[in-house]
Every structure is written in structure tokens, then in C-alpha cells.
Design an enzyme around this catalytic site. Structure first.
Site, PDB file in Angstrom:
ATOM      1  N   THR A 172     -11.023   6.165  11.066  1.00 17.01           N
ATOM      2  CA  THR A 172     -10.940   5.618  12.426  1.00 17.01           C
ATOM      3  C   THR A 172     -10.392   6.642  13.416  1.00 17.01           C
ATOM      4  OG1 THR A 172      -8.870   4.612  11.739  1.00 17.01           O
ATOM      5  CG2 THR A 172     -10.779   3.175  11.809  1.00 17.01           C
ATOM      6  N   ASP A 215     -13.760  15.029  -3.752  1.00 16.59           N
ATOM      7  CA  ASP A 215     -13.938  16.318  -4.439  1.00 16.59           C
ATOM      8  C   ASP A 215     -15.232  16.216  -5.233  1.00 16.59           C
ATOM      9  OD1 ASP A 215     -13.442  18.826  -5.809  1.00 16.59           O
ATOM     10  OD2 ASP A 215     -11.308  18.517  -5.425  1.00 16.59           O
ATOM     11  N   ASP A 272      -3.618   4.416  -1.795  1.00 22.91           N
ATOM     12  CA  ASP A 272      -4.512   4.918  -0.744  1.00 22.91           C
ATOM     13  C   ASP A 272      -4.500   6.447  -0.760  1.00 22.91           C
ATOM     14  OD1 ASP A 272      -6.177   5.002   1.440  1.00 22.91           O
ATOM     15  OD2 ASP A 272      -4.624   4.473   2.900  1.00 22.91           O
ATOM     16  N   LEU A 273      -5.169   7.029  -1.761  1.00 23.58           N
ATOM     17  CA  LEU A 273      -5.153   8.491  -1.923  1.00 23.58           C
ATOM     18  C   LEU A 273      -6.387   9.153  -1.313  1.00 23.58           C
ATOM     19  CD1 LEU A 273      -3.759   8.839  -5.572  1.00 23.58           C
ATOM     20  CD2 LEU A 273      -2.523   8.689  -3.400  1.00 23.58           C
ATOM     21  N   LYS A 274      -7.380   8.372  -0.928  1.00 25.36           N
ATOM     22  CA  LYS A 274      -8.595   8.878  -0.262  1.00 25.36           C
ATOM     23  C   LYS A 274      -9.122  10.135  -0.956  1.00 25.36           C
ATOM     24  CE  LYS A 274      -7.710   6.920   4.314  1.00 25.36           C
ATOM     25  NZ  LYS A 274      -6.282   6.526   4.225  1.00 25.36           N
ATOM     26  N   LYS A 293       0.835  -1.205   0.000  1.00 26.35           N
ATOM     27  CA  LYS A 293       0.000   0.000   0.000  1.00 26.35           C
ATOM     28  C   LYS A 293       0.874   1.262   0.000  1.00 26.35           C
ATOM     29  CE  LYS A 293      -2.327   1.761   3.711  1.00 26.35           C
ATOM     30  NZ  LYS A 293      -2.313   3.240   3.698  1.00 26.35           N
ATOM     31  N   ARG A 330       3.299  -0.644  10.670  1.00 27.83           N
ATOM     32  CA  ARG A 330       4.460  -0.633  11.566  1.00 27.83           C
ATOM     33  C   ARG A 330       4.835  -1.954  12.228  1.00 27.83           C
ATOM     34  NH1 ARG A 330       2.101   4.608  14.292  1.00 27.83           N
ATOM     35  NH2 ARG A 330       0.247   3.462  13.570  1.00 27.83           N
TER      36      ARG A 330
HETATM   37  O1  C5P Z   1       1.277   1.223  10.917  1.00 28.08           O
HETATM   38  P1  C5P Z   1      -0.166   0.866  10.878  1.00 28.08           P
HETATM   39  O2  C5P Z   1      -0.436  -0.634  10.834  1.00 28.08           O
HETATM   40  O3  C5P Z   1      -0.975   1.552  11.946  1.00 28.08           O
HETATM   41  O4  C5P Z   1      -0.644   1.447   9.465  1.00 28.08           O
HETATM   42  C1  C5P Z   1      -1.983   1.473   9.076  1.00 28.08           C
HETATM   43  C2  C5P Z   1      -2.103   2.083   7.728  1.00 28.08           C
HETATM   44  O5  C5P Z   1      -3.491   2.150   7.387  1.00 28.08           O
HETATM   45  C3  C5P Z   1      -1.568   3.501   7.607  1.00 28.08           C
HETATM   46  O6  C5P Z   1      -1.058   3.651   6.275  1.00 28.08           O
HETATM   47  C4  C5P Z   1      -2.790   4.362   7.795  1.00 28.08           C
HETATM   48  O7  C5P Z   1      -2.694   5.589   7.131  1.00 28.08           O
HETATM   49  C5  C5P Z   1      -3.869   3.497   7.151  1.00 28.08           C
HETATM   50  N1  C5P Z   1      -5.223   3.723   7.608  1.00 28.08           N
HETATM   51  C6  C5P Z   1      -5.596   3.639   8.942  1.00 28.08           C
HETATM   52  N2  C5P Z   1      -6.898   3.882   9.319  1.00 28.08           N
HETATM   53  C7  C5P Z   1      -7.818   4.190   8.388  1.00 28.08           C
HETATM   54  C8  C5P Z   1      -7.453   4.244   7.046  1.00 28.08           C
HETATM   55  C9  C5P Z   1      -6.136   4.009   6.693  1.00 28.08           C
HETATM   56  O8  C5P Z   1      -4.777   3.334   9.798  1.00 28.08           O
HETATM   57  N3  C5P Z   1      -9.064   4.381   8.746  1.00 28.08           N
END
Ligand code: C5P
Length: 228
Positions: free
Chosen positions: A115, A65, A60-62, A32, A206
Site C-alpha cells: 500500500t 526470493d 508477517d515476514l513478506k 501479528k 497503532r
Molecule cells: O499501526 P497500523 O494499524 O498502521 O499498522 C498496520 C500494520 O500492517 C503494520 O504492521 C504494517 O507494517 C502492516 N501493513 C500495512 N500495509 C501493508 C501491509 C502490512 O500497513 N500493505
């Protein structure tokens, strides 16, 4: 078979992202690329992380517009051949439909409610009521407008699956192996629980990319998943 995991390559630069991608793609199905990395590096990041791995790309550009602008943006990135591209369901049914119509084979994944938004935060932007109600409403709106995938928290995934039925790909961030540091994720679930509740693809960043050996971390989480 590669695990149904999308590794979030939230790297400070393209070289690190490519290094992580090379380490994890033998074990996971998807990598991603998020807004920060894409904005910093531009479209060339897509080829450098996908390489010759055969892994799918989740862009994942969300997008959010007016429909005409979102359609143009979707057309611009569809040529990079991502498997998934995110838009905000809260842009409305016409916007999601415009994205789907412009997607040219790319699966449009609609983000229900971020979230990071608490019930108070939702209330402040005019979405009063339990967050789950907004999630269900936006999930149903997006699927009705043609979205083939939805992004939601693992704690909402069972309710979303009940709302939209089978056939829609449910993608869940906020996934942490048992005992792992939750960092800034508020509502987490283990990979096993998220899959049992109906998730199809787990976004994990992470716990994999922050490990001393990202390849080994990805392999270990992949091996812990039940085989379908
Ligand atoms: O490092 P971690 O497992 O928390 O990464 C989660 C990924 O999912 C990040 O790229 C974060 O931007 C993305 N994300 C999220 N919650 C959302 C949508 C996307 O944590 N609601």
C-alpha cells in the site's frame, strides 16, 4: 467470541510486545509479529507473544526470493506454528507454490501490492497501469498457486473478493475506526466498511497499541463490529 482482528505488535522490544499481547488477546483472534520485531528478537518472540492465550499468530515476514530459498525459509518458521505467514505475490507463481508446498499446515498469505506504492512508484518498477489491475492480477496468480489468504488494502478488498471468490481469507491493513488518526496510512477504511466489503481479518496496530489502555481499545473496537 474473539473479534476478527490481528493486532500489529510493532513494538520496540519483546517485553512491550508481550505486554500488548496479554492485554489484547482476550478480545482479538490474532496477534501479528512483523519483520522488524522478528529480526530483532528471533523466533523466541512467537512464544512470548502467544503465551497461553490461544490466540493465532500472524507472522508477517513478506518473504520474496527464489522458490528454493523461500521454501527453506517457510520450513524454518512453520515449526513455530503461525496461523498465517506472508510472502510477496510478485515473487511469481512458482515461488508462491513453493511456499505453499513447504507450509505444513500454515496458511500462506500473499501480499498483492504494497500500500506504500503509488501509481508512479509501481510504474517505476515496471508495473504500469492502474494499481488495481496489478492487485487483481497478483491476487489471481497467488490464489492459482495455492495461497489460502491475500493481503490487500481495504479499498481494494471488494474488487479482490470479486476476483478470487469466496474461500480465500482476505486480510486488510489500513483500518482505522471512524475519527481515528490515520497516521501514515494513505488509503484507509473503517473496520465496519472493510468487513462489509469482504475482508475476513482486519490488521490494526497503532489505534490499539498507541492507546493509553490497549486492552480497552481492543475491546471497544471489537464491540463495535457487527456479529456474524
Ligand atoms: O499501526 P497500523 O494499524 O498502521 O499498522 C498496520 C500494520 O500492517 C503494520 O504492521 C504494517 O507494517 C502492516 N501493513 C500495512 N500495509 C501493508 C501491509 C502490512 O500497513 N500493505
Amino acid at each position: 467470541m474473539r473479534a476478527p482482528i490481528a493486532v500489529a505488535l510493532d513494538a520496540p522490544d519483546a517485553e512491550t510486545a508481550a505486554l500488548w499481547a496479554r492485554a489484547v488477546t482476550p478480545h482479538v483472534a490474532v496477534v501479528k509479529v512483523g519483520l522488524e520485531l522478528f529480526c530483532r528478537t528471533g523466533p523466541s518472540i512467537v512464544d512470548s507473544v502467544r503465551g497461553g492465550s490461544g490466540a493465532d499468530l500472524f507472522l508477517d515476514l513478506k518473504l520474496h526470493d527464489i522458490p528454493n530459498t523461500v521454501a527453506g525459509a517457510v520450513r524454518s518458521v512453520a515449526r513455530l506454528r503461525p496461523r498465517y505467514l506472508t510472502v510477496h505475490a510478485s515473487g511469481g507463481a512458482d515461488m508462491v507454490r513453493a511456499a505453499v508446498d513447504a507450509a505444513d499446515g500454515v496458511t500462506i498469505a500473499a501480499v498483492t501490492v504494497l500500500t506504500s506504492l503509488s501509481a508512479e512508484g509501481l510504474d517505476a518498477v515496471g508495473l504500469a497501469g492502474p494499481p488495481l489491475d496489478a492487485v487483481r492480477r497478483l491476487a489471481s496468480l497467488a490464489v492459482g498457486a495455492g495461497a489460502g489468504a491475500l493481503v490487500c488494502s481495504p479499498q481494494e478488498v471488494a474488487a479482490v473478493r470479486a476476483e478470487v471468490g469466496p474461500g480465500v481469507v482476505l486480510i486488510t491493513p489500513g483500518v482505522r475506526p471512524a475519527g481515528a488518526d490515520v497516521q501514515d496510512q494513505a488509503r484507509v477504511a473503517t473496520p465496519e466498511q472493510a468487513l462489509a466489503d469482504g475482508a475476513d481479518l482486519l490488521v490494526i496496530g497503532r489505534p490499539i497499541t498507541g492507546a493509553a489502555d490497549p486492552g480497552a481499545a481492543a475491546a471497544s473496537i471489537a464491540a463495535s463490529l457487527p456479529r456474524s
